[in-house]
Design a protein around this motif. Structure first.
Motif, short mmCIF file in Angstrom:
data_model
loop_
_atom_site.label_atom_id
_atom_site.label_comp_id
_atom_site.label_asym_id
_atom_site.label_seq_id
_atom_site.Cartn_x
_atom_site.Cartn_y
_atom_site.Cartn_z
N ALA A 35 82.32 92.94 -37.01
CA ALA A 35 82.69 92.27 -38.26
C ALA A 35 82.22 93.08 -39.46
O ALA A 35 82.96 93.28 -40.43
N PHE A 36 80.97 93.58 -39.41
CA PHE A 36 80.46 94.43 -40.50
C PHE A 36 81.32 95.68 -40.65
O PHE A 36 81.65 96.09 -41.76
N VAL A 37 81.67 96.32 -39.52
CA VAL A 37 82.50 97.54 -39.57
C VAL A 37 83.82 97.23 -40.25
O VAL A 37 84.28 97.98 -41.12
N ARG A 38 84.44 96.12 -39.88
CA ARG A 38 85.73 95.75 -40.48
C ARG A 38 85.59 95.43 -41.96
O ARG A 38 86.45 95.79 -42.76
N GLU A 39 84.51 94.76 -42.34
CA GLU A 39 84.29 94.46 -43.75
C GLU A 39 84.06 95.74 -44.55
O GLU A 39 84.57 95.88 -45.67
N LEU A 40 83.32 96.67 -43.99
CA LEU A 40 83.11 97.97 -44.63
C LEU A 40 84.44 98.70 -44.77
O LEU A 40 84.76 99.24 -45.84
N ALA A 41 85.23 98.72 -43.71
CA ALA A 41 86.53 99.40 -43.75
C ALA A 41 87.45 98.77 -44.80
O ALA A 41 88.16 99.49 -45.51
N ASP A 42 87.42 97.45 -44.92
CA ASP A 42 88.20 96.78 -45.97
C ASP A 42 87.76 97.27 -47.34
O ASP A 42 88.58 97.61 -48.19
N TYR A 43 86.45 97.30 -47.57
CA TYR A 43 85.90 97.75 -48.85
C TYR A 43 86.31 99.19 -49.15
O TYR A 43 86.65 99.53 -50.28
N GLU A 44 86.29 100.04 -48.13
CA GLU A 44 86.63 101.45 -48.31
C GLU A 44 88.13 101.71 -48.27
O GLU A 44 88.56 102.86 -48.32
N LYS A 45 88.93 100.64 -48.15
CA LYS A 45 90.39 100.75 -48.08
C LYS A 45 90.83 101.56 -46.86
O LYS A 45 91.78 102.31 -46.89
N LEU A 46 90.09 101.38 -45.76
CA LEU A 46 90.37 102.11 -44.52
C LEU A 46 90.52 101.18 -43.32
O LEU A 46 90.38 101.61 -42.18
N ALA A 47 90.83 99.92 -43.57
CA ALA A 47 90.92 98.95 -42.47
C ALA A 47 91.93 99.37 -41.42
O ALA A 47 91.73 99.10 -40.22
N HIS A 48 92.97 100.06 -41.81
CA HIS A 48 94.00 100.51 -40.87
C HIS A 48 93.47 101.54 -39.87
O HIS A 48 94.11 101.80 -38.86
N GLU A 49 92.28 102.09 -40.11
CA GLU A 49 91.73 103.10 -39.21
C GLU A 49 90.77 102.54 -38.17
O GLU A 49 90.35 103.27 -37.28
N VAL A 50 90.42 101.28 -38.27
CA VAL A 50 89.47 100.70 -37.32
C VAL A 50 90.19 100.43 -36.00
O VAL A 50 91.10 99.61 -35.93
N VAL A 51 89.76 101.12 -34.95
CA VAL A 51 90.29 100.89 -33.61
C VAL A 51 89.19 100.44 -32.66
O VAL A 51 89.46 100.06 -31.53
N ALA A 52 87.96 100.46 -33.11
CA ALA A 52 86.83 100.03 -32.28
C ALA A 52 86.97 98.55 -31.93
O ALA A 52 87.55 97.78 -32.70
#
Length: 175
Positions: A18-35
């Motif tokens: 959840a933290f990783v996804r929230e960070l990715a959202d903040y960094e505008k990189l949510a589309h890159e999360v595959v973990a």
């Protein structure tokens, strides 16, 4: 409000994701999360973990995390720590949570005789840059990070792209 930092445990995998996804959202990189939880559980708590995680809680509520791993400096002849991800949930920002996470890693470096604590930050992330500079960190001018992964990594290795773990849609190997 009290901030406490603890080492992550296997039951934290969903929270860490959840933290990783929230960070990715903040960094505008949510589309890159595959973990997924399984991948994080294996990486953090498997038989030979090479990455580690600290969880920050404020008054018992999950507030943020620091995900890190050891590095090595040939110039220093000693290990160091690379902070891969540092994230504090917005409602906890400004309360010392991020500072507590970084201070814990700095203490680990000093206690274990590690040479350095380092990390990367996106050039547009002015709030993070300001925070890091307030801690005494300095930008490493003159260095550019290079990366190869996906199809480019497979080509470089001489292996088929599927054997290198290429993600669907990752044709050029960039991120």
């Amino acid at each position: 409000m009290s901030v406490s930092i603890r080492s992550a445990v296997p039951s934290d995998a969903a929270l860490i994701l959840a933290f990783v996804r929230e960070l990715a959202d903040y960094e505008k990189l949510a589309h890159e999360v595959v973990a997924d939880e399984a991948a994080l559980t294996d990486a953090l708590f498997g038989s030979n973990p090479r990455v580690f995680c600290d969880i920050a809680e404020q008054d018992g509520a999950p507030a943020g995390f620091a995900l890190w791993f050891h590095t090595f400096s040939t110039f220093e002849g000693r290990h160091g720590i690379h902070l891969e991800d540092l994230f504090v949930r917005p409602r906890f920002r400004g309360a010392g949570v991020g500072r507590a996470l970084v201070e814990r890693l700095a203490r680990r470096c000093v206690d274990e005789g590690l040479a350095r604590l380092e990390w990367s930050v996106l050039k547009w992330n002015a709030p993070a840059i300001s925070f890091y500079e307030s801690l005494g960190a300095v930008a490493m001018d003159g260095w550019t990070v290079y990366r190869t992964h996906g199809a480019a990594l497979a080509r470089l290795s001489g292996q088929a792209a599927s054997r290198a773990g290429r993600r669907a849609g990752d044709e050029d190997g960039t991120r």
